[in-house]
Write a protein that holds these residues in place. Sequence first.
Motif, mmCIF file in Angstrom:
data_model
loop_
_atom_site.group_PDB
_atom_site.id
_atom_site.type_symbol
_atom_site.label_atom_id
_atom_site.label_comp_id
_atom_site.label_asym_id
_atom_site.label_seq_id
_atom_site.Cartn_x
_atom_site.Cartn_y
_atom_site.Cartn_z
ATOM 1 N N VAL A 187 -14.102 16.175 2.413
ATOM 2 C CA VAL A 187 -12.615 17.335 2.445
ATOM 3 C C VAL A 187 -11.406 17.110 2.728
ATOM 4 O O VAL A 187 -10.287 17.115 2.290
ATOM 5 C CB VAL A 187 -13.420 18.088 3.629
ATOM 6 N N VAL A 188 -11.057 16.213 4.359
ATOM 7 C CA VAL A 188 -9.945 15.546 4.280
ATOM 8 C C VAL A 188 -9.320 14.647 3.091
ATOM 9 O O VAL A 188 -8.386 14.750 2.710
ATOM 10 C CB VAL A 188 -10.171 14.339 5.189
ATOM 11 N N ALA A 189 -10.118 13.963 2.403
ATOM 12 C CA ALA A 189 -9.937 13.243 1.309
ATOM 13 C C ALA A 189 -9.717 14.070 -0.026
ATOM 14 O O ALA A 189 -8.539 13.581 -0.681
ATOM 15 C CB ALA A 189 -10.934 11.889 0.850
ATOM 16 N N ILE A 190 -10.377 15.283 -0.471
ATOM 17 C CA ILE A 190 -9.626 16.120 -1.170
ATOM 18 C C ILE A 190 -8.914 16.589 -0.982
ATOM 19 O O ILE A 190 -7.770 16.756 -2.335
ATOM 20 C CB ILE A 190 -10.926 16.910 -1.311
ATOM 21 N N LEU A 191 -8.166 16.362 0.118
ATOM 22 C CA LEU A 191 -6.868 17.568 0.403
ATOM 23 C C LEU A 191 -5.694 16.775 0.500
ATOM 24 O O LEU A 191 -4.490 17.690 0.496
ATOM 25 C CB LEU A 191 -6.988 18.515 2.031
ATOM 26 N N ALA A 192 -5.739 15.873 1.578
ATOM 27 C CA ALA A 192 -5.001 15.143 1.523
ATOM 28 C C ALA A 192 -4.323 13.829 0.478
ATOM 29 O O ALA A 192 -3.316 14.042 0.570
ATOM 30 C CB ALA A 192 -5.247 14.566 2.922
ATOM 31 N N LEU A 193 -5.807 13.372 -0.358
ATOM 32 C CA LEU A 193 -5.222 11.939 -1.144
ATOM 33 C C LEU A 193 -4.783 12.739 -2.132
ATOM 34 O O LEU A 193 -5.005 13.494 -2.794
ATOM 35 C CB LEU A 193 -6.231 11.449 -1.264
ATOM 36 N N PRO A 194 -3.395 11.889 -2.795
ATOM 37 C CA PRO A 194 -2.626 12.090 -3.854
ATOM 38 C C PRO A 194 -3.280 12.234 -4.901
ATOM 39 O O PRO A 194 -3.120 12.285 -5.780
ATOM 40 C CB PRO A 194 -1.063 11.595 -3.889
ATOM 41 N N MET A 209 -4.264 9.374 -11.201
ATOM 42 C CA MET A 209 -5.477 10.388 -10.908
ATOM 43 C C MET A 209 -5.194 11.004 -10.128
ATOM 44 O O MET A 209 -5.591 10.562 -9.140
ATOM 45 C CB MET A 209 -6.662 9.798 -11.332
ATOM 46 N N SER A 210 -5.620 12.507 -10.410
ATOM 47 C CA SER A 210 -5.672 13.763 -9.524
ATOM 48 C C SER A 210 -7.152 13.878 -8.552
ATOM 49 O O SER A 210 -8.577 12.735 -9.328
ATOM 50 C CB SER A 210 -5.910 14.587 -10.171
ATOM 51 N N ALA A 211 -6.901 13.597 -7.719
ATOM 52 C CA ALA A 211 -8.305 13.486 -6.513
ATOM 53 C C ALA A 211 -9.271 14.789 -6.947
ATOM 54 O O ALA A 211 -10.126 14.193 -7.168
ATOM 55 C CB ALA A 211 -7.970 14.307 -5.022
ATOM 56 N N THR A 212 -9.201 15.611 -7.519
ATOM 57 C CA THR A 212 -9.516 16.745 -8.218
ATOM 58 C C THR A 212 -10.470 17.164 -9.264
ATOM 59 O O THR A 212 -10.984 17.794 -9.735
ATOM 60 C CB THR A 212 -9.089 18.456 -7.285
ATOM 61 N N SER A 213 -9.762 15.628 -9.903
ATOM 62 C CA SER A 213 -10.054 15.769 -11.875
ATOM 63 C C SER A 213 -11.859 15.577 -11.481
ATOM 64 O O SER A 213 -12.812 14.640 -10.759
ATOM 65 C CB SER A 213 -9.132 14.909 -12.198
ATOM 66 N N PRO A 219 1.008 -1.282 -0.113
ATOM 67 C CA PRO A 219 0.118 0.147 0.375
ATOM 68 C C PRO A 219 0.406 1.179 0.032
ATOM 69 O O PRO A 219 2.100 1.506 0.635
ATOM 70 C CB PRO A 219 -1.002 -0.001 1.122
ATOM 71 N N ASP A 220 0.805 2.480 -0.531
ATOM 72 C CA ASP A 220 0.932 3.485 -0.543
ATOM 73 C C ASP A 220 0.729 4.346 -0.050
ATOM 74 O O ASP A 220 -0.351 4.209 1.151
ATOM 75 C CB ASP A 220 1.523 4.086 -2.444
ATOM 76 N N ARG A 221 0.650 5.940 0.524
ATOM 77 C CA ARG A 221 0.094 6.749 1.136
ATOM 78 C C ARG A 221 -1.284 6.585 1.031
ATOM 79 O O ARG A 221 -1.820 7.205 1.678
ATOM 80 C CB ARG A 221 0.456 8.446 0.342
ATOM 81 N N ALA A 222 -2.075 6.452 -0.718
ATOM 82 C CA ALA A 222 -2.838 7.254 -0.430
ATOM 83 C C ALA A 222 -3.771 5.826 -0.917
ATOM 84 O O ALA A 222 -4.920 6.490 0.153
ATOM 85 C CB ALA A 222 -3.399 7.152 -2.439
ATOM 86 N N SER A 223 -3.420 5.139 -0.257
ATOM 87 C CA SER A 223 -4.647 3.768 0.138
ATOM 88 C C SER A 223 -5.050 3.837 1.600
ATOM 89 O O SER A 223 -4.933 3.236 1.853
ATOM 90 C CB SER A 223 -3.636 2.730 -0.913
ATOM 91 N N THR A 224 -2.739 4.102 2.064
ATOM 92 C CA THR A 224 -3.463 3.135 3.055
ATOM 93 C C THR A 224 -3.993 4.636 4.163
ATOM 94 O O THR A 224 -4.869 4.568 5.234
ATOM 95 C CB THR A 224 -2.131 4.174 4.135
ATOM 96 N N LEU A 225 -3.860 6.000 3.587
ATOM 97 C CA LEU A 225 -5.292 6.926 4.053
ATOM 98 C C LEU A 225 -6.316 6.865 3.915
ATOM 99 O O LEU A 225 -7.620 7.080 4.506
ATOM 100 C CB LEU A 225 -4.467 8.588 3.643
#
Length: 463
Positions: free
Chosen positions: A53-60, A459-463, A9-15
């Motif tokens: 909100v946390v996911a949008i700001l923190a997930l790569p 893929m971008s979290a905000t795309s 798992p990477d940072r995105a999957s762990t968070l």
Amino acid sequence: MSRHSAAAPDRASTLSFWLLIAFLAILWIAGGASRADVLGQSVVRFSAWSIIVVAILALPRVDWRAIKEPAIILGAAALLVALQLVPLPPAIWTELPGRAIFMEAAVLTGTEQPWRPLSISPSGTTNALASLIVPATVLLLAANLTRDQHWRIAIFVLGLVGAGAVLGVLQFSGANFDNPLINTVTGAVAGNFANRNHFALFLAIGCVLALAWAFRDDPALWKGGATFGLLAFFGLLILATGSRSGVLVGLAGIALAFFAFRAQATLVIKALRRKVAVVLGVSIFCATIAVVWLSFSFGRATSVDRATMLQDEVDPRLEIWPIVLNMAQHYFPVGTGFGSFDPVFRISEPDRLLIPQYFNLAHNDWLQIFLEGGVFGLALLTASLIWWVLRSIPAWYPARAQSKTRLLSRAASITLALALLASITDYPSRTPFIMGVIALAAVWLVKPQSTEAVSRKPMSATS
């Protein structure tokens, strides 16, 4: 790296994993009721928006392709509900089926016809739209998870079922819990739910997940024994809930799970020595008979008692279903708007059904979707059923497939089937926690390679 993972798992999957764990825990505590006016709804929805909100700001990144199909279905549902809130001019609104009574009321009061949305109860439809934030949050967080993390989430859900079962046992013993976040019924064996039918479905899903967990790896005797103990525990508790439909759903869940995992179950049984298998089987059988006998002796076999009562009285749900069907035909093809059942049913409710209690829902989500969604609701329901069938086929065939992902996909297929079955006599999918479990099952049901989060293009979290 875990031996179950295809990739670390990477940072995105762990968070995403830990946010999903936290959200499921919140749903367990506050998401056990379907009423719009309970405090738990505010807690659940505030938490959902905060996590988004946390996911949008923190997930790569967010791997939308992993949840594309469930997200399309959810998006279509949200669009349909939102369109029912769009104001229509009087010339169009008054021509819609079933709106004549409101037009006559305006004439009698001497008021001019305003612009109105298609929904007869805009506040109810707004609440229905707001409730979809729960499955949306689950899908967003599940998108990045690796295969091993999906399994850990499934085991965590099983643990939540076990925790709810402990509450149910305490309630069965006579203890009362007043959860301020849900509308609990005093004396009911409903665990962390406000409705015993929903709790029974929750336990049935636990039976399915228990078998999937037991057979995830090479068969182990201790896991097999623990699983059979959980099945007996959950099954007896379903009997204690007093949910007649829950008994059927529970039996269906156990039967389908054993059929799905029959190859692995056979290996476990063969691994047991004959004497051990006989002793274990006799012990479970005797324990089951003893608990059932004690339930009858102390008047706690509520579901059986309520089933025998049907010989002397008619279930109120059976009385209103023909009325709801006639209403659905009256408002067809546009429907009344999601969340509008309560005020709409009062218009058509016959005098013989006027009692101090009222029907807040149809207790049959199939009929209620027909009534509230009209032809578009039926179309979306049909499309969802077709998707479930098409995705279940590769999960079940070829029958000899033994991969870990295939086991979880089969468990997901059964989970969705149980929710559909329970919806014939109730409304479990309107409860936030069940909504979240259904969203998870939809993700687990997609192609096995869709759970390999790390190997996909970010893929971008905000795309």
